[in-house]
Design an enzyme around this catalytic site. Structure first.
Site, PDB file in Angstrom:
ATOM      1  N   CYS A  80     -13.171   4.709 -43.143  1.00 12.99           N
ATOM      2  CA  CYS A  80     -11.815   5.177 -43.420  1.00 12.99           C
ATOM      3  C   CYS A  80     -11.732   6.705 -43.486  1.00 12.99           C
ATOM      4  CB  CYS A  80     -11.308   4.566 -44.727  1.00 12.99           C
ATOM      5  SG  CYS A  80     -12.377   4.920 -46.155  1.00 12.99           S
ATOM      6  N   HIS A  83     -12.242   6.270 -50.714  1.00 14.27           N
ATOM      7  CA  HIS A  83     -11.459   5.687 -49.627  1.00 14.27           C
ATOM      8  C   HIS A  83     -10.247   6.581 -49.450  1.00 14.27           C
ATOM      9  CE1 HIS A  83      -9.046   2.937 -47.193  1.00 14.27           C
ATOM     10  NE2 HIS A  83      -8.059   3.130 -48.047  1.00 14.27           N
TER      11      HIS A  83
END
Length: 627
Positions: free
Chosen positions: A102, A34
């Site tokens: 993301c 992420h």
């Protein structure tokens, strides 16, 4: 003053990926990444829409790595305008684990700020994951949750999936086999039974069940077990596989109830009743028994019993208009149309220049097979600008902007944006085209048709234009243009009909492959239900295509139309399209084209015509035999 840009990298697996990936996937994956971008004193990231926080205070904790991306000269106010525009693409609803996540967001932001991509090992993670057997086995489940993915799927070797799973612990083996066999509904097709009631329920609730009675101390069982797994998984949900280890204390009631004396023993159940059984590790008998049971529940489509050589030789690739050779004319024409009273502001003209430069960069990348420009490089306001221009211009003058969009959606990330288009740009263009006169809007109609064809070059956008939101507009465009007096319109409309047929054939093939014995509703592309596609909508399209075939005098256009018919009806379950073609006497029409008017002369087109005729005859005969 230059502003520092930092990429924060987190591991969502908290170290589990590094520890377990080799055992489950056969490949080392160090983290489930992420990322977020820290700039102007804030940490920007994508999840439930675009969010920001004080750096290091998000719910992800502290990053595992901080990567210096360089510095940016872009003012903060310009960056915040860019964030506002990005919120149209990176919405909460648009999140996709593989395609719009993301890391895509962070990459676009870094491209905008410093002109650099984030590290490739982060952006390539979905591709790396899906290239493993375990990743491919999870793909249907992921697509069921998030929709179809633009990532190309490599062929899955179930044997490799089983082998990869078996390299881990017994618990991992059971888990991986279940996940690998999960269909689009998320229901596993390979189960483990440990008590009598559980086994009886599995047999009752599934039309076709193969039960493998095994034992931990049985060498032949260990030999046949992976073969049983592979045979069941390769049937893609047409049969339920159940394993019972009768050497366990908890399974003794099952052993007595079914009279198991030897292992391995296989029993086969059809709609709750025992159909057959045998003992021993006989691969040939196992395969034969499984195939016989499946055929009893799912008789082969009559088309599957014949070989259609010319149809099978048809390309499964949509017909696209990919030219990027002459980029300047549409932009020059567009600027001239926007000069008198309804022009663009200076900043909008600069954004138009940026779109033109980006397309030139895309053309160069495709020509030289080098890295294509990112979505972030396209600028902050490209889509709102194009939407505004369409609103400013009457339909007959929209051809330059439609040509620009036609070129833009060649890029998969741009196509992805239009597949989540809240402004319904394509729908409005299709509707406008369906009501226009070909004589008044020849160029615009041509570009609208090419734009529609190019939508099928991307799996997400192709699904979008056939979704319930868009398909009626697409149908009206197709039906109106198939009978146009303009040759170019009819040819491009025939290409569009072919592309629709390719998508329907692809969807039907997926439905056939994942259809479960319990006859769950068909799914398309990993869980996106295309309600109504096989009903009246298809019938109306087919009716228009047959009408066009009757009147068409070009063999090239006829070839595309006939190929589209073949895709529409091959292995059609309902036979409704076949009934229509029989009623409209397409068989006779094709005979006239081949024998009387001699419009069709090419050997491969003649062969395809005859195969379409055979498809109709075979299906009609099948219906009569069951009436």
């Amino acid at each position: 003053m230059p502003e520092k840009v930092t990429l924060f990298v987190y591991d969502l697996s908290q170290g589990m990926a590094r520890a377990m990936s080799m055992g489950l996937m056969g490949r080392q994956i160090d983290a489930i990444y992420h990322t977020s971008v820290v700039v102007f004193g804030h940490e920007f990231f994508y999840g439930q829409g675009i969010m920001s926080a004080i750096p290091g205070t998000t719910h992800h904790g502290q990053p595992m790595e901080r990567i210096d991306m360089g510095t940016t000269e872009i003012p903060q106010e310009v960056f915040m305008e860019f964030m506002d525009e990005m919120r149209q693409t990176y919405t909460a609803d648009a999140y996709h684990l593989l395609d719009n996540n993301c890391n895509n967001f962070s990459n676009d932001v870094c491209q905008f700020l410093v002109g650099k991509s984030i590290p490739a090992h982060i952006t390539s993670l979905p591709t790396d994951f899906l290239s493993t057997p375990f990743g491919q086995s999870l793909r249907p489940m992921i697509e069921n949750m998030f929709g179809p993915s633009r990532h190309q799927q490599a062929p899955l070797s179930v044997a490799a999936a089983v082998a990869a799973a078996a390299s881990g612990s017994p618990a991992a083996n059971a888990l991986a086999a279940n996940i690998a066999s999960a269909g689009a509904s998320g229901t596993a097709i390979l189960s483990y039974a440990t008590d009598l009631t559980q086994l009886q329920n599995l047999i009752r609730d599934n039309a076709a069940v193969a039960v493998f009675f095994t034992s931990a101390t049985c060498p032949p069982c260990h030999t046949i077990a992976p073969i049983f797994d592979e045979m069941i998984l390769l049937k893609n949900g047409q049969i339920k596989g159940v394993k019972v280890d009768v050497s366990m204390p908890m399974t003794q009631e099952i052993k007595r109830a079914y009279g198991i004396q030897l292992t391995p023993t296989f029993m086969f159940f059809l709609k709750g009743d025992k159909d057959s059984e045998f003992s021993g590790a006989n691969q040939a008998e196992l395969r034969s028994s499984i195939d016989s049971l499946i055929y009893a529940v799912h008789p082969a489509h009559p088309h599957a019993r014949r070989e259609f050589k010319n149809y099978n030789n048809l390309s499964g690739t949509p017909i696209l208009f990919l030219s990027l050779d002459n980029l300047d004319p549409p932009f020059t024409k567009l600027r001239s149309l926007l000069t008198s009273g309804n022009g663009l502001s200076e900043s909008e003209l600069k954004q138009l220049d940026k779109i033109q430069a980006w397309l030139k960069k895309l053309a160069e990348a495709k020509k030289n097979n080098t890295t294509e420009p990112s979505l972030g490089e396209l600028g902050a306001t490209w889509k709102p600008l194009l939407t505004k221009i369409i609103g400013l211009l009457p339909y007959e003058n929209q051809f330059p902007v439609l040509d620009i969009i036609r070129m833009l959606i060649i890029h998969d990330r741009v196509a992805e944006v239009y597949s989540k288009d809240g402004n319904l740009t394509l729908v409005k263009a299709f509707d406008a085209a369906a009501t226009q006169s070909a004589e008044l809007s020849k160029s615009t109609l041509t570009l609208t048709l090419r734009l529609a064809c190019n939508a099928f070059g991307d799996p997400l956008l192709g699904t979008y234009v056939l979704s319930s939101k868009t398909r009626e507009s697409l149908k009206h465009l197709l039906v109106n243009m198939l009978l146009s007096s303009v040759d170019q319109h009819r040819q491009t409309a025939a290409s569009l009909a072919f592309n629709i047929g390719v998508k329907i054939a692809e969807a039907r093939d997926k439905i056939t492959n994942v259809k479960e014995a319990s006859h769950n509703p068909p799914v398309f592309g990993g869980g996106l239900l295309l309600e109504g596609l096989e009903g009246d909508w298809t019938i109306e399209c087919l009716s228009a295509i047959v009408n066009a075939i009757e009147k068409e005098g070009s063999e090239d256009i006829l070839h595309r139309l006939i190929a589209s018919v073949a895709n529409f009806i091959y292995k059609e379950e309902s036979f409704s399209g076949i009934e229509l073609l029989s009623t409209l006497d397409l068989i006779g029409t094709l005979d006239k084209k081949m024998q009387q008017t001699k419009v069709i002369n090419s050997e491969n087109v003649i062969g395809l015509c005859k195969e379409v005729q055979d498809m109709i005859r075979i299906s009609v005969a099948e219906q009569r035999s069951h009436s």
